[in-house]
Design an enzyme around this catalytic site. Sequence first.
Site, short mmCIF file in Angstrom:
data_model
loop_
_atom_site.label_atom_id
_atom_site.label_comp_id
_atom_site.label_asym_id
_atom_site.label_seq_id
_atom_site.Cartn_x
_atom_site.Cartn_y
_atom_site.Cartn_z
N GLY A 1 -41.06 -6.18 28.98
CA GLY A 1 -41.75 -7.25 28.28
C GLY A 1 -40.85 -8.24 27.56
O GLY A 1 -41.31 -9.27 27.08
N SER A 2 -39.58 -7.97 27.50
CA SER A 2 -38.65 -8.81 26.76
C SER A 2 -38.24 -10.04 27.56
O SER A 2 -37.70 -9.92 28.65
CB SER A 2 -37.40 -8.00 26.41
OG SER A 2 -36.34 -8.85 26.05
N PRO A 3 -38.45 -11.24 26.99
CA PRO A 3 -37.99 -12.44 27.69
C PRO A 3 -36.47 -12.45 27.86
O PRO A 3 -35.96 -12.94 28.86
CB PRO A 3 -38.48 -13.60 26.82
CG PRO A 3 -38.76 -13.00 25.49
CD PRO A 3 -39.10 -11.56 25.72
N CYS B 1 -34.53 -9.89 28.32
CA CYS B 1 -34.21 -9.02 29.46
C CYS B 1 -34.53 -9.72 30.77
O CYS B 1 -33.77 -9.61 31.75
CB CYS B 1 -34.97 -7.70 29.35
SG CYS B 1 -34.44 -6.66 27.97
N ARG B 2 -35.64 -10.45 30.82
CA ARG B 2 -36.00 -11.18 32.04
C ARG B 2 -34.93 -12.21 32.40
O ARG B 2 -34.60 -12.40 33.57
CB ARG B 2 -37.37 -11.82 31.92
CG ARG B 2 -38.51 -10.82 31.98
CD ARG B 2 -39.86 -11.48 32.20
NE ARG B 2 -40.16 -12.56 31.28
CZ ARG B 2 -40.72 -12.40 30.09
NH1 ARG B 2 -41.06 -11.19 29.68
NH2 ARG B 2 -40.99 -13.44 29.32
#
Length: 187
Positions: free
Chosen positions: A13-15, A17-18
């Site tokens: 869910g982490s932007p 990380c994306r």
Amino acid sequence: MVWSSIELYYTPGSPHCRAVLMCIKALELDVDLIKLDMYQKYEHKKPWFVKMNPQHTVPTINDNEYILWESRAILCYLVNKYGSSCPEKSQLYPTEPEMRANVDRLLYFDTGTLYKNIVDYFHPQLMSGEDADERKANALKQSLEYIDLFLEKTSYCAGPHLTIADFSILASVTQLEGMDYKITAYP
């Protein structure tokens, strides 16, 4: 695929990380993805992880015992280390000073303006049940309008080709979609 010994500690869910995942894909790196359950098991607060990353944040990478966290630093590091031998991949974080400065400026814009305004607007609503703050809503709208200005001349934020700044900004903007924030006013 480029073989590497990178471990990426992340949560889906982490932007942030994306953004790193987009960079890894663009560089065609083969990495070991280690998903942390931060919300039920609190794996990011386990002693082994805190020893590796005292701030216990994701994303975090372990590249042959070199530990690095903070997504934008990871983006720069990955391209510097694994993209420099290929001109197409090295363009993700250009070496030419003016182009690199544009990318850096937008990375700082993302962390200090865009993502900050996203957090400032949504955090009180999500965590405390507060009503939306019009002043914070306007600051977020202004941040999105800046992105439109950046994109007036080219299809990418920092110049004529894809860069890590695009990954970082895209990850932040898509976070808005996940919160049902209407971004259709911004082409």
